[in-house]
Design an enzyme around this catalytic site. Structure first.
Site, PDB file in Angstrom:
ATOM      1  N   LYS A 174       0.863  -1.183   0.000  1.00 44.75           N
ATOM      2  CA  LYS A 174       0.000   0.000   0.000  1.00 44.75           C
ATOM      3  C   LYS A 174       0.896   1.229   0.000  1.00 44.75           C
ATOM      4  O   LYS A 174       1.465   1.613   1.024  1.00 44.75           O
ATOM      5  CB  LYS A 174      -0.926   0.039   1.217  1.00 44.75           C
ATOM      6  CG  LYS A 174      -2.003   1.102   1.030  1.00 44.75           C
ATOM      7  CD  LYS A 174      -2.268   1.852   2.290  1.00 44.75           C
ATOM      8  CE  LYS A 174      -1.922   3.247   2.500  1.00 44.75           C
ATOM      9  NZ  LYS A 174      -1.944   4.261   1.519  1.00 44.75           N
ATOM     10  N   GLY A 227       6.998   5.127   7.871  1.00 45.69           N
ATOM     11  CA  GLY A 227       6.150   6.316   7.919  1.00 45.69           C
ATOM     12  C   GLY A 227       6.328   7.019   9.246  1.00 45.69           C
ATOM     13  O   GLY A 227       7.359   6.865   9.905  1.00 45.69           O
ATOM     14  N   SER A 228       5.309   7.761   9.657  1.00 42.98           N
ATOM     15  CA  SER A 228       5.438   8.566  10.875  1.00 42.98           C
ATOM     16  C   SER A 228       5.315   7.684  12.115  1.00 42.98           C
ATOM     17  O   SER A 228       4.723   6.597  12.066  1.00 42.98           O
ATOM     18  CB  SER A 228       4.345   9.630  10.892  1.00 42.98           C
ATOM     19  OG  SER A 228       3.090   9.000  10.985  1.00 42.98           O
ATOM     20  N   GLY A 232       2.811   4.570  12.918  1.00 49.84           N
ATOM     21  CA  GLY A 232       3.529   3.351  13.299  1.00 49.84           C
ATOM     22  C   GLY A 232       2.991   2.784  14.602  1.00 49.84           C
ATOM     23  O   GLY A 232       2.815   1.576  14.748  1.00 49.84           O
ATOM     24  N   GLU A 249       9.868   1.454  10.421  1.00 50.47           N
ATOM     25  CA  GLU A 249      10.922   2.452  10.170  1.00 50.47           C
ATOM     26  C   GLU A 249      10.237   3.802  10.310  1.00 50.47           C
ATOM     27  O   GLU A 249       9.484   4.221   9.429  1.00 50.47           O
ATOM     28  CB  GLU A 249      11.496   2.302   8.754  1.00 50.47           C
ATOM     29  CG  GLU A 249      12.159   0.964   8.495  1.00 50.47           C
ATOM     30  CD  GLU A 249      13.491   0.805   9.186  1.00 50.47           C
ATOM     31  OE1 GLU A 249      13.980   1.766   9.808  1.00 50.47           O
ATOM     32  OE2 GLU A 249      14.039  -0.310   9.118  1.00 50.47           O
ATOM     33  N   CYS A 283      13.668  10.957   6.494  1.00 51.04           N
ATOM     34  CA  CYS A 283      13.650  10.513   7.884  1.00 51.04           C
ATOM     35  C   CYS A 283      15.000  10.747   8.545  1.00 51.04           C
ATOM     36  O   CYS A 283      15.081  10.933   9.736  1.00 51.04           O
ATOM     37  CB  CYS A 283      13.263   9.045   7.944  1.00 51.04           C
ATOM     38  SG  CYS A 283      14.271   8.020   6.885  1.00 51.04           S
ATOM     39  N   GLU A 384       9.611  16.077  14.998  1.00 50.91           N
ATOM     40  CA  GLU A 384      10.040  15.953  13.601  1.00 50.91           C
ATOM     41  C   GLU A 384       9.256  16.938  12.730  1.00 50.91           C
ATOM     42  O   GLU A 384       8.028  16.897  12.679  1.00 50.91           O
ATOM     43  CB  GLU A 384       9.808  14.528  13.112  1.00 50.91           C
ATOM     44  CG  GLU A 384      10.376  14.305  11.726  1.00 50.91           C
ATOM     45  CD  GLU A 384      10.123  12.899  11.213  1.00 50.91           C
ATOM     46  OE1 GLU A 384       8.987  12.419  11.341  1.00 50.91           O
ATOM     47  OE2 GLU A 384      11.072  12.304  10.676  1.00 50.91           O
TER      48      GLU A 384
HETATM   49  P1  NAD Z   1       2.323   8.468   7.391  1.00 46.88           P
HETATM   50  O1  NAD Z   1       2.596   7.687   8.616  1.00 46.88           O
HETATM   51  O2  NAD Z   1       1.291   9.515   7.434  1.00 46.88           O
HETATM   52  O3  NAD Z   1       1.883   7.493   6.207  1.00 46.88           O
HETATM   53  C1  NAD Z   1       2.695   6.415   5.785  1.00 46.88           C
HETATM   54  C2  NAD Z   1       1.826   5.381   5.125  1.00 46.88           C
HETATM   55  O4  NAD Z   1       0.969   4.789   6.089  1.00 46.88           O
HETATM   56  C3  NAD Z   1       0.901   5.917   4.037  1.00 46.88           C
HETATM   57  O5  NAD Z   1       0.838   4.967   2.999  1.00 46.88           O
HETATM   58  C4  NAD Z   1      -0.431   6.041   4.756  1.00 46.88           C
HETATM   59  O6  NAD Z   1      -1.541   5.979   3.906  1.00 46.88           O
HETATM   60  C5  NAD Z   1      -0.385   4.836   5.672  1.00 46.88           C
HETATM   61  N1  NAD Z   1      -1.172   4.934   6.900  1.00 46.88           N
HETATM   62  C6  NAD Z   1      -1.442   6.039   7.643  1.00 46.88           C
HETATM   63  N2  NAD Z   1      -2.146   5.694   8.747  1.00 46.88           N
HETATM   64  C7  NAD Z   1      -2.295   4.342   8.712  1.00 46.88           C
HETATM   65  C8  NAD Z   1      -2.911   3.389   9.580  1.00 46.88           C
HETATM   66  N3  NAD Z   1      -3.506   3.739  10.711  1.00 46.88           N
HETATM   67  N4  NAD Z   1      -2.877   2.083   9.238  1.00 46.88           N
HETATM   68  C9  NAD Z   1      -2.241   1.698   8.109  1.00 46.88           C
HETATM   69  N5  NAD Z   1      -1.669   2.546   7.242  1.00 46.88           N
HETATM   70  C10 NAD Z   1      -1.673   3.861   7.540  1.00 46.88           C
HETATM   71  O7  NAD Z   1       3.741   9.043   6.937  1.00 46.88           O
HETATM   72  P2  NAD Z   1       4.050  10.012   5.702  1.00 46.88           P
HETATM   73  O8  NAD Z   1       3.575  11.370   6.070  1.00 46.88           O
HETATM   74  O9  NAD Z   1       3.592   9.394   4.431  1.00 46.88           O
HETATM   75  O10 NAD Z   1       5.645   9.977   5.677  1.00 46.88           O
HETATM   76  C11 NAD Z   1       6.451  10.791   6.442  1.00 46.88           C
HETATM   77  C12 NAD Z   1       6.933  10.073   7.686  1.00 46.88           C
HETATM   78  O11 NAD Z   1       7.641   8.893   7.322  1.00 46.88           O
HETATM   79  C13 NAD Z   1       7.914  10.872   8.502  1.00 46.88           C
HETATM   80  O12 NAD Z   1       7.600  10.803   9.869  1.00 46.88           O
HETATM   81  C14 NAD Z   1       9.250  10.201   8.253  1.00 46.88           C
HETATM   82  O13 NAD Z   1      10.209  10.360   9.225  1.00 46.88           O
HETATM   83  C15 NAD Z   1       8.851   8.794   8.066  1.00 46.88           C
HETATM   84  N6  NAD Z   1       9.877   8.074   7.291  1.00 46.88           N
HETATM   85  C16 NAD Z   1      10.680   7.159   7.942  1.00 46.88           C
HETATM   86  C17 NAD Z   1      11.692   6.519   7.261  1.00 46.88           C
HETATM   87  C18 NAD Z   1      12.583   5.510   7.928  1.00 46.88           C
HETATM   88  O14 NAD Z   1      13.133   4.665   7.246  1.00 46.88           O
HETATM   89  N7  NAD Z   1      12.765   5.551   9.226  1.00 46.88           N
HETATM   90  C19 NAD Z   1      11.877   6.775   5.913  1.00 46.88           C
HETATM   91  C20 NAD Z   1      11.052   7.701   5.290  1.00 46.88           C
HETATM   92  C21 NAD Z   1      10.037   8.327   5.997  1.00 46.88           C
END
Ligand code: NAD
Length: 491
Positions: A174, A227-228, A232, A249, A283, A384
């Site tokens: 996804k 993601g965030s 997470g 991550e 990130c 962040e």
């Molecule tokens: P996000 O958490 O909003 O979304 C990430 C993904 O999760 C999207 O596909 C979203 O649709 C999905 N999602 C959101 N809520 C969900 C839920 N409850 N259940 C299942 N799926 C869900 O993050 P973003 O805004 O897309 O990305 C930015 C964030 O990602 C930043 O916090 C950044 O630090 C982090 N990030 C981490 C790394 C790493 O490797 N540590 C790398 C890149 C980005």
């Protein structure tokens, strides 16, 4: 206008509802594509396909054959790297200069894990039991849900997909609702490489409508998420109710620590690459600059000078250094953090607002921004931002640098700039982070583990360790002689 559909069981299919979501070009602000708006029904179809694929032709391939498929995929990615880069730049506004290298480099993950596939070995265990032979084997987990963010859709997916497939799992992906086009395009290459139908599936759509049912689906064995930290945590909680495996991550608030003895010019460039490359939307952004007090003013002056000359504008142009913010909500969030930093008493010495000068189009640019006079308990130092905003914090000595560096909830990465090799090793040991860079920043490789300490996550992407996150070990006991021992006592 192109519509990017789901890819389920080897077919490109629209959402069951027929609905779509507009995808905007962050540079122009125009809608340039549509993606399928998935639902629980689509998720169920994809997970069922992936579950069936675990039992079908895929399960009959040996590890070397899986490795060959991954190598074939690597070749196709290299051949198509320019097209993938173009789509990614259009969809998320990353610089073409970075993406044209990244999409080619991505192929190396498929090669590395393709090569590793048939080198995963169990062991014959020398146990203390006479007459019983004991050995272990590594087995795939099953269907892996892979959920990715918008900032580096293809690379971050690759970090999960390559080891998961090498280990013999199947996948339901996804991608972020903001940047799904490149992932759907990758499915064309998956098909051409010859992966059996159902081994890799993609369902596009919103977190609540696709992500949530995917994570809670009973036939998903593991969730691999980038993601965030907020999302997470929700995913971790949902997975816990079914004792599902997860790797997370998450975000970071990484310190770039510069000592007075460092090569000054190299450190300035390293700090800039840490926070203004990828418009700070990474990130691993070095979003806190910890500066030894004796060089603070001189260093900040040079930093402001160099960062102030960055070319802001069209991500497709090879001369651009800083591109647009990928999404409107992210733009608003960054502006809000700039206001918070000002209200909390930090001193803005560069930028500090939207950029509307030469090169800007649409309305999603933010100036490279630097705050001095930051205290580590301010929100700009703790939370962040995920944008081109740097918080500068002075320190006296190693102990204070460590104390400030570790005093955050995150632990993804850190940079240390010093000419003293002993100090670099001491610092690397004391920093509570998953990656330490000494006199460099933002170096990654398919060969080296990447992941977070503390709230930055669980598990590792890349390197040999990563494949074990997609395997489970089984212990097998075989009696070498039949016996009629006392059945009421443990053997
Ligand atoms: P996000 O958490 O909003 O979304 C990430 C993904 O999760 C999207 O596909 C979203 O649709 C999905 N999602 C959101 N809520 C969900 C839920 N409850 N259940 C299942 N799926 C869900 O993050 P973003 O805004 O897309 O990305 C930015 C964030 O990602 C930043 O916090 C950044 O630090 C982090 N990030 C981490 C790394 C790493 O490797 N540590 C790398 C890149 C980005």
């Amino acid at each position: 206008m192109k519509t990017y559909t789901h890819y389920i069981n080897g077919s490109f299919v629209p959402a069951t509802s027929g609905e779509t979501i507009d995808s905007e070009d962050p540079y122009s602000g125009e809608v340039w594509a549509r993606i399928a708006r998935g639902s629980g029904e689509d998720v169920d179809a994809a997970v069922t396909a992936a579950k069936n694929a675990m039992e079908g032709e895929w399960s009959t391939l040996n590890a070397s054959q899986r490795g060959k498929l991954l190598n074939r995929l690597a070749e196709l990615i290299e051949d198509d790297a320019a097209r993938l880069a173009e789509i990614e730049v259009r969809d998320n506004g990353k610089l073409m200069a970075e993406m044209s290298v990244q999409t080619k480099y991505m192929a190396e993950w498929y090669r590395y894990f393709g090569g590793l596939a048939d080198k995963i070995q169990g062991a014959v265990i020398p146990t203390d039991k006479a007459d019983i032979f004991n050995y272990t084997r590594y087995e795939p987990l099953g269907v892996i849900a892979m959920i990715t963010p918008w900032n580096s859709p293809l690379l971050l997916l690759t970090w999960k997909l390559a080891p998961a497939l090498a280990a013999g799992n199947t996948a339901v992906i996804k991608p972020s609702e903001f940047t799904s086009a490149s992932t759907v395009t990758l499915m064309e290459l998956i098909e051409r490489a010859g992966f059996p139908a159902g081994v890799v599936n993609t369902v596009t759509g919103l977190g609540d409508e696709v992500g949530v049912p995917l994570v809670s689906h009973k036939d998903v064995a593991k969730v691999a998420f980038t993601g965030s930290d907020v999302s997470g945590q929700k995913i971790y909680e949902s997975a816990a109710s079914q004792i599902k495996k997860v790797s997370l991550e998450l975000g970071g608030k990484s310190p770039n620590i510069v000592f007075a003895d460092a090569d000054r010019e190299a450190a300035v460039m390293g700090v800039i690459s840490g926070i203004f490359a990828a418009t700070g939307q990474t990130c691993i952004a070095g979003s806190r600059l910890l500066l030894q007090r004796s060089i603070h003013d001189q260093f900040v002056e040079r930093l402001v000078d160099v960062a102030g000359q960055a070319n802001i504008g069209d991500p497709k142009s090879p001369d651009t250094h800083v591109g647009p913010i990928t999404t409107r909500p992210q733009f608003d969030k960054i502006i809000e953090y700039i206001d918070i930093a000002r209200k909390d008493g930090a001193n803005c010495v560069l930028g500090g607002g939207p950029y509307t000068g030469p090169g800007a189009k649409g309305n999603q640019f933010i100036e490279p921004t630097i705050f001095t006079g930051v205290k580590n308990d301010m929100r700009i130092a703790q939370e962040e931002v995920f944008g081109p905003v740097l918080a500068v914090i002075p320190f006296e000595d190693e102990d204070e640098a460590i104390q400030i560096a570790n005093d955050v909830i995150f632990g993804l990465a850190a940079g240390v700039w010093t000419a003293d090799i002993g100090r670099s090793i001491r610092m690397a040991e004391r920093l509570k982070v998953g990656t330490v860079w000494v006199n460099t920043y933002r170096a990654i490789s398919y060969t080296s583990p990447f992941g977070g300490y503390k709230r930055s996550g669980l598990g590792r992407d890349s390197g040999i360790d990563a494949i074990y996150d997609y395997l489970q070990v089984k212990s097998i006991w075989v009696a070498t002689q039949t016996s009629t021992r006392n059945p009421f006592v443990i053997a």
